[in-house]
Scaffold this active site. Sequence first.
Site, PDB file in Angstrom:
ATOM      1  N   HIS A 241       0.823  -1.224   0.000  1.00 48.35           N
ATOM      2  CA  HIS A 241       0.000   0.000   0.000  1.00 48.35           C
ATOM      3  C   HIS A 241       0.856   1.273   0.000  1.00 48.35           C
ATOM      4  O   HIS A 241       0.691   2.126  -0.889  1.00 48.35           O
ATOM      5  CB  HIS A 241      -0.986  -0.023   1.177  1.00 48.35           C
ATOM      6  CG  HIS A 241      -1.669   1.287   1.415  1.00 48.35           C
ATOM      7  ND1 HIS A 241      -2.538   1.841   0.505  1.00 48.35           N
ATOM      8  CD2 HIS A 241      -1.579   2.176   2.443  1.00 48.35           C
ATOM      9  CE1 HIS A 241      -2.972   3.012   0.966  1.00 48.35           C
ATOM     10  NE2 HIS A 241      -2.404   3.240   2.141  1.00 48.35           N
TER      11      HIS A 241
ATOM     12  N   HIS B  22       3.926   7.107   5.218  1.00 43.77           N
ATOM     13  CA  HIS B  22       2.755   7.870   5.681  1.00 43.77           C
ATOM     14  C   HIS B  22       1.959   7.180   6.792  1.00 43.77           C
ATOM     15  O   HIS B  22       1.249   7.832   7.540  1.00 43.77           O
ATOM     16  CB  HIS B  22       1.850   8.263   4.502  1.00 43.77           C
ATOM     17  CG  HIS B  22       0.991   7.159   3.966  1.00 43.77           C
ATOM     18  ND1 HIS B  22       1.427   6.323   2.971  1.00 43.77           N
ATOM     19  CD2 HIS B  22      -0.269   6.758   4.273  1.00 43.77           C
ATOM     20  CE1 HIS B  22       0.468   5.449   2.693  1.00 43.77           C
ATOM     21  NE2 HIS B  22      -0.570   5.689   3.469  1.00 43.77           N
ATOM     22  N   ASP B  23       2.052   5.853   6.902  1.00 39.12           N
ATOM     23  CA  ASP B  23       1.318   5.143   7.957  1.00 39.12           C
ATOM     24  C   ASP B  23       2.215   4.664   9.097  1.00 39.12           C
ATOM     25  O   ASP B  23       1.743   4.027  10.027  1.00 39.12           O
ATOM     26  CB  ASP B  23       0.595   3.921   7.362  1.00 39.12           C
ATOM     27  CG  ASP B  23      -0.707   4.312   6.665  1.00 39.12           C
ATOM     28  OD1 ASP B  23      -1.264   5.363   7.029  1.00 39.12           O
ATOM     29  OD2 ASP B  23      -1.146   3.576   5.762  1.00 39.12           O
TER      30      ASP B  23
ATOM     31  N   ASP C 282      -3.173   8.531  -1.242  1.00 39.01           N
ATOM     32  CA  ASP C 282      -3.538   7.463  -0.310  1.00 39.01           C
ATOM     33  C   ASP C 282      -5.005   7.065  -0.531  1.00 39.01           C
ATOM     34  O   ASP C 282      -5.354   5.894  -0.624  1.00 39.01           O
ATOM     35  CB  ASP C 282      -3.309   7.978   1.123  1.00 39.01           C
ATOM     36  CG  ASP C 282      -3.718   6.972   2.184  1.00 39.01           C
ATOM     37  OD1 ASP C 282      -3.536   5.765   1.951  1.00 39.01           O
ATOM     38  OD2 ASP C 282      -4.212   7.395   3.253  1.00 39.01           O
TER      39      ASP C 282
ATOM     40  N   GLU D  16       1.434   6.183  12.633  1.00 40.03           N
ATOM     41  CA  GLU D  16       0.097   5.795  13.085  1.00 40.03           C
ATOM     42  C   GLU D  16       0.040   4.320  13.504  1.00 40.03           C
ATOM     43  O   GLU D  16      -0.595   3.967  14.492  1.00 40.03           O
ATOM     44  CB  GLU D  16      -0.915   6.053  11.957  1.00 40.03           C
ATOM     45  CG  GLU D  16      -2.350   5.937  12.421  1.00 40.03           C
ATOM     46  CD  GLU D  16      -3.337   5.915  11.250  1.00 40.03           C
ATOM     47  OE1 GLU D  16      -4.515   5.668  11.517  1.00 40.03           O
ATOM     48  OE2 GLU D  16      -2.925   6.127  10.099  1.00 40.03           O
ATOM     49  N   ASP D  17       0.699   3.455  12.715  1.00 41.68           N
ATOM     50  CA  ASP D  17       0.538   2.008  12.921  1.00 41.68           C
ATOM     51  C   ASP D  17       1.644   1.327  13.736  1.00 41.68           C
ATOM     52  O   ASP D  17       1.504   0.170  14.101  1.00 41.68           O
ATOM     53  CB  ASP D  17       0.445   1.297  11.552  1.00 41.68           C
ATOM     54  CG  ASP D  17      -0.801   1.712  10.787  1.00 41.68           C
ATOM     55  OD1 ASP D  17      -1.679   2.329  11.410  1.00 41.68           O
ATOM     56  OD2 ASP D  17      -0.883   1.434   9.579  1.00 41.68           O
TER      57      ASP D  17
END
Length: 740
Positions: A61, A86-87, A153, A90-91
Amino acid sequence: MTEIDLEAENKAIAKEYKELLRISYQTLSEDDKKLIRKAFDVAVDAHKDQRRKSGEAYIFHPIAVAKIVASEIGLGATSIAAALMHDVVEDTDITVEDIERMFNPKIAKIVDGLTKMAKVKTDQEISMQAENFRKMLLTLNDDVRVILIKIADRLHNMQTMESMVDYKQAKIASETLYIYAPLAHRLGLYNIKTQLEDLGLKYTEPAVYNDIVSKMKESKEEQQAYIKSIADVLKKSLDEEGIEYTMKGRPKSVYSIRRKMLAQGVTFDEVYDKFALRIIYKSDDPHEEKFLAWKIYSIVTDHYRPSPSRLRDWISSPKSTGYEALHITVMGPKGRWVEIQVRSERMDEIAEKGYAAHYKYKQGTTEENSLDVWLNQLKEALENAETNAVDFVEDFKLNLYSKEIYVFTPKGEIKSLPKGATTLDFAFSIHSEIGVKTRGTRVNGKLVPLNHVLNSGDQVEIITSANQKPTAHWLDYVTTARAKNKIKNVLNESTKKIAEEGKEILTRKLRHLKVTLNEQTVNELVNYFKLQTSLDLFYRAGLGTIDNQKLKDFAAQKSNTLVNFFKKTIKRSPSAHPEHIHKEEISKNYDLLVFGAEQDKLDYKLSTCCNPIPGDDVFGFVTINEGIKVHRKDCPNAISLQSNFAYRIIQAKWIDSSQEEFKATLKITGMDTLGLTNELTKVISNQMNVNIQSISLSGEAGLFNGQVTVIVQNNVILKKLMDNIKKIDGVDKVIRVNNS
C-alpha cells in the site's frame, strides 16, 4: 505462510520498488535515490508484520501511494519518502521525532500532518462535513504536500476496496465524492479527480455505474465514428497550415455523464457530448504558443459554428491551479454539441500533473521554492471553496457577453437575445405568430415553464398549438419589447371582441329598462360607473361585472327627469371628457395590491421612506414586528434590503380589482361516452376568459368523473361555463366544489 511464498512476496516488493524509481516524473539524483531507499527500508521494517484485508503484505500500500505521488502527481524525493512512511507513525512504535532524527524536519512535518489527518477521521463518523474538513486541511497543513499525499492514499484505497464490506465501501466512497474529488480538482489533478469520481460512483451506485459502463461500450463505435468524422475534417486543415499536433478522442468520465443525466433530467442516449476531442500541439517557442492556440481555434470555427458562451479561454487567464487550455464547444454534424480542447504539450503536462509540471517549466527554481508560490495559490483556491463540494469550476457558466446571450434552435441556428430573456421571448424572436401560439418550451431537451430564464448556449425548442391564446400573465413572463407589444396587441383584440359582445348585452338590458343606448347614454353610463372610456363600459358588460341592480338604478334616475334636473343644477360632477370616452382602450384602475406568484391578498403597510402610491412598481419586505412593508422598487433603501435580506423580499404589484382573476373547481359527472373528454376540453378552451389550471378525468364501468380547476374573473363567466358544460351529451351534473 511458507518460505517460498515469502520469497516470492519479497521479489514482488523489490520489483515494485524498482518500478517506483523508474516511473518518477521528476529526475531523481543519487542523493534522492538514497533518501527514498532509506524511507523504503524504514517502511518495510515497520510494516513487516502487517497485512491488508485482502491478505497481501501491508507494504504494497505505501509503495502504491508513493508510485501515485511520483508518477501521477509528479512530486519529488521528499514527497516520495514521506508517502512511503505515511502510515508508519500511526501504525507502529516509530515517532515523528524518530523520523526527524533519521531524515529531516521537512519529511517529519509531512508525516506528522498525515498522521494528524488520519486521527481526525473516527470510525463512528467516517463522512465528515466537507467544509470542516477543508478548514482542518488549512489549519493542519502548512505544506500542501500533505494534502497531495493524502489524495494519493485515498486513490489507492479506492482502487483496492473490493475486499471491504458493503456499508464501509459506500461510506468511504461517499466521503471521496464529497471531499477528495473536488479537492483533487482544485489542486489541478484532473486525472486523479476523474478516477476518484468514477470509483466513488462505482461503490455508491453500483447498478447505475455498471449500466453506464456497459452502454458506453455499446455506443463506443458510433461515438468514435462521429468524433472521427470531425477529426478528419480538422486534420486536413491543420496539416495544410503545417501545425505539428496529436489529436485524440477522449470519452467523458462515467461520473460526468451521470451528473449530466441528473442535472438535465435526460437519459444516457440524450447526453450528446460523451466524447471530447483534444488537440495537443507542439510549440517550441513560448511566444508562439498562444498564437498557435488561437490559430487552431480559427481553423476549428471555420468548419463548425461555436457557442460563444461556452468558449473557455484559460490561456489568457489560467486557473488558480495553473490549468491552461482553450475549450471550444461547437455544433457538430446532426445538431450535436462537441467539446474541443486545445492545449500545447506544456499545457497538457500541467493539466495532468498540476503543480509538478509547473516547476519543471520554470527555469532556476527548486521544488521547495516553487512549492511556496503554488501553496499560496492553492490556499486561495481552498479558502474560496464553496460550502458544498460541488465541482464548481466545470459547472460555472461563464457568460462572456454580459449584455447578450446566445441560444440555439433545435437545428443549431444561433439567436441572440438580451440577458434575462425567457423561453417565451425566444418564441417571439423567431416569429410573432409562433410566440402567440406557444403552448410549451423545452430547454436542452427538458420541459420548462414559459418564464424560464435562458442562459447562453441553451438549445431551445418551442411547442405550439393552434388553440393557444396569450393571457395577461404572459406580460410578466417576457422581457423584450417585441414580445410585450405583440402580447398587448393580441390581448387588445380579444378585449375588443368581449367589448363588442358587451355592447350587445348592454343594449338588450337597457331596452328592457326602456332606455336607448346612444352616445349620450354611453357618456352618462361611463360617468355613472366612474369609468374612463366607452370600451371600459362595454368590456365590463361583456365580462358580466356591471351589476344589474345598478343598471336599474341608473334607468330609474334617468327617467326621473325632475330629480335629474336638480342634481345637475346643484352638483356639477366632473364628467369624463368626450374625447376620452371614445378612446379604444381599457383604462386600469390600480386599486388592489397583491403579493407573490399566486397574487395573494395580505395585510400590509406602505413604507414612509418612499411613499408608494397605486400603480408604482413595488415589492414587499417582511419586517420583524410590523408585518409586510411595501417599498417602491426605486426606493433609496431597495438595494440594501434586497442584497442583505433577499429571503425576506416578496413580489408585489398593483392590479385592477375589476380584472382580478379567481380560481374555481368544478366537479363533473355523467356517462362515459366516446369523445366526452375531447368535447369537454373543447368547450372549456373555446370559452373566452377561461383558463384551465388543472384537469383530472376518470371513467369506471360506464360512469365518468371529472374535476376541473379554472381561472375566471367572476361568477357570471363561471355560470356561463357551467351551462355550456351541461349541454354536452353524456354530462349529468356540474357542481362547484370548495377548493381544498
